[in-house]
Design an enzyme around this catalytic site. Sequence first.
Site, PDB file in Angstrom:
ATOM      1  CG  ASP A 196     -26.773  -4.086   8.367  1.00 58.62           C
ATOM      2  OD1 ASP A 196     -27.674  -4.927   8.241  1.00 58.62           O
ATOM      3  OD2 ASP A 196     -26.791  -2.983   7.779  1.00 58.62           O
ATOM      4  N   GLY A 197     -24.745  -5.712   6.115  1.00 60.44           N
ATOM      5  CA  GLY A 197     -24.273  -5.462   4.754  1.00 60.44           C
ATOM      6  C   GLY A 197     -24.707  -4.126   4.183  1.00 60.44           C
ATOM      7  CG  ASP A 252     -28.933 -13.139  -2.311  1.00 61.07           C
ATOM      8  OD1 ASP A 252     -30.169 -13.213  -2.369  1.00 61.07           O
ATOM      9  OD2 ASP A 252     -28.185 -14.143  -2.299  1.00 61.07           O
ATOM     10  CB  SER A 267     -22.808 -14.450  -3.901  1.00 64.82           C
ATOM     11  OG  SER A 267     -23.025 -14.378  -2.512  1.00 64.82           O
ATOM     12  CG  HIS A 299     -25.159 -17.768  -7.841  1.00 64.12           C
ATOM     13  ND1 HIS A 299     -25.517 -18.835  -7.069  1.00 64.12           N
ATOM     14  CD2 HIS A 299     -24.978 -16.725  -6.979  1.00 64.12           C
ATOM     15  CE1 HIS A 299     -25.547 -18.469  -5.791  1.00 64.12           C
ATOM     16  NE2 HIS A 299     -25.230 -17.198  -5.716  1.00 64.12           N
ATOM     17  CG  HIS A 347     -27.676  -9.582   2.595  1.00 63.96           C
ATOM     18  ND1 HIS A 347     -27.637  -8.349   1.988  1.00 63.96           N
ATOM     19  CD2 HIS A 347     -28.468  -9.436   3.693  1.00 63.96           C
ATOM     20  CE1 HIS A 347     -28.378  -7.492   2.687  1.00 63.96           C
ATOM     21  NE2 HIS A 347     -28.887  -8.130   3.718  1.00 63.96           N
ATOM     22  CD  GLU A 374     -24.089 -14.192   6.702  1.00 63.96           C
ATOM     23  OE1 GLU A 374     -24.381 -14.241   5.497  1.00 63.96           O
ATOM     24  OE2 GLU A 374     -24.954 -14.200   7.612  1.00 63.96           O
TER      25      GLU A 374
HETATM   26  N1  SAM Z   1     -25.616 -14.221  -1.354  1.00 65.21           N
HETATM   27  C1  SAM Z   1     -25.555 -15.629  -0.989  1.00 65.21           C
HETATM   28  C2  SAM Z   1     -25.370 -16.431  -2.250  1.00 65.21           C
HETATM   29  O1  SAM Z   1     -25.801 -15.992  -3.322  1.00 65.21           O
HETATM   30  O2  SAM Z   1     -24.763 -17.492  -2.200  1.00 65.21           O
HETATM   31  C3  SAM Z   1     -26.772 -16.078  -0.221  1.00 65.21           C
HETATM   32  C4  SAM Z   1     -27.188 -15.156   0.860  1.00 65.21           C
HETATM   33  S1  SAM Z   1     -28.581 -15.637   1.791  1.00 65.21           S
HETATM   34  C5  SAM Z   1     -29.924 -15.442   0.699  1.00 65.21           C
HETATM   35  C6  SAM Z   1     -28.756 -14.260   2.861  1.00 65.21           C
HETATM   36  C7  SAM Z   1     -27.676 -14.165   3.916  1.00 65.21           C
HETATM   37  O3  SAM Z   1     -27.730 -12.881   4.513  1.00 65.21           O
HETATM   38  C8  SAM Z   1     -27.816 -15.169   5.061  1.00 65.21           C
HETATM   39  O4  SAM Z   1     -26.618 -15.870   5.213  1.00 65.21           O
HETATM   40  C9  SAM Z   1     -28.078 -14.295   6.291  1.00 65.21           C
HETATM   41  O5  SAM Z   1     -27.484 -14.794   7.479  1.00 65.21           O
HETATM   42  C10 SAM Z   1     -27.433 -12.998   5.891  1.00 65.21           C
HETATM   43  N2  SAM Z   1     -27.951 -11.780   6.523  1.00 65.21           N
HETATM   44  C11 SAM Z   1     -29.183 -11.525   7.033  1.00 65.21           C
HETATM   45  N3  SAM Z   1     -29.283 -10.243   7.408  1.00 65.21           N
HETATM   46  C12 SAM Z   1     -28.096  -9.658   7.120  1.00 65.21           C
HETATM   47  C13 SAM Z   1     -27.591  -8.327   7.223  1.00 65.21           C
HETATM   48  N4  SAM Z   1     -28.348  -7.339   7.738  1.00 65.21           N
HETATM   49  N5  SAM Z   1     -26.333  -8.069   6.805  1.00 65.21           N
HETATM   50  C14 SAM Z   1     -25.554  -9.060   6.294  1.00 65.21           C
HETATM   51  N6  SAM Z   1     -25.979 -10.341   6.168  1.00 65.21           N
HETATM   52  C15 SAM Z   1     -27.233 -10.635   6.559  1.00 65.21           C
END
Ligand code: SAM
Length: 281
Positions: free
Chosen positions: A145-146, A166, A103, A19, A42, A121
């Site tokens: 899916d991101g 992320d 984030s 961050h 993500h 998400e």
């Molecule tokens: N970016 C956030 C932050 O910095 O505060 C933290 C994210 S965390 C490491 C990863 C997140 O990605 C989780 O909430 C998980 O549920 C989500 N996730 C997992 N696979 C994903 C995908 N294919 N597309 C989007 N989100 C996904």
Amino acid sequence: MLSYQHAYHAGNFADVHKHLTLYAVNNHLLRKKSAITYIDTHAGRGLYPLASKEALKLQEHRKGIEPLWAARKGVSDPLLSEWLSSVARAQPNAAELSLYPGSPWWLSLELREQDALRLCELHPGEHAELDGQTLPEAALRIHGDGLAELERRVPVRTPRLCVLIDPSFERKTEYQEVADSVIYALEKARHAVILIWYPLLPSGAHHTLLDALKASGVRKIWQSELQLREPKTERHGMYGSGMLVVNPPWGLSERMEGAMTEITTLLGGESRFDTRWLVEE
Ligand code: SAM
């Protein structure tokens, strides 16, 4: 399989590294008026109470944001001091650290009317939490899916694009998938600024990502790593945090080195910070 929940890890040393980098990059991008599309592939929840049962289970924030917060009035580095003042803005009571901002919060902080923000998400529960957060109206929350969303969106309508990738890296194939999406996005939006977080694990799994990017022909990839300890094979788990920034703003390395040097002193132990070009210009 989606079992990872960031609430167990919020505010740890890796979040601080990620961050702070995001803040420093965005700070620079905001110096120009031209519009930016932000894509957070993500996103997670947005804001994490540090007194929740999840946060208290592992207490990772005690070796992350907490020592920095305790020292905030005496820090000397200007970037770190500014960043900690922003953390204070996320608190209902600015004198007390009760929430750690994720984030989506960081990307919403200085969002201007000309900018767009897409927060992706996939986990239904995490998405519902994100949906419940108070964020600017322009912050579009997408349940899906991101990486697919990133690929669908490029090139974007605004002159500039900034992406945070992320993942939780629950699947080993994610390292290659991230590299493939980054390469694709840069083919469609050559000047995009892309930030990618990865864990440092004893298995060295992140080398799949680094090697794929190095072999791709993508230029200007800046790398930084925060290590909490040496990667001893008898100890499992994450020993450090890595960040890549493709097309980094001018002066990022110097600003980050100043702030992270002070952070490693505050975190203590064996912690150390390194930067280099993964691929130069
Ligand atoms: N970016 C956030 C932050 O910095 O505060 C933290 C994210 S965390 C490491 C990863 C997140 O990605 C989780 O909430 C998980 O549920 C989500 N996730 C997992 N696979 C994903 C995908 N294919 N597309 C989007 N989100 C996904």
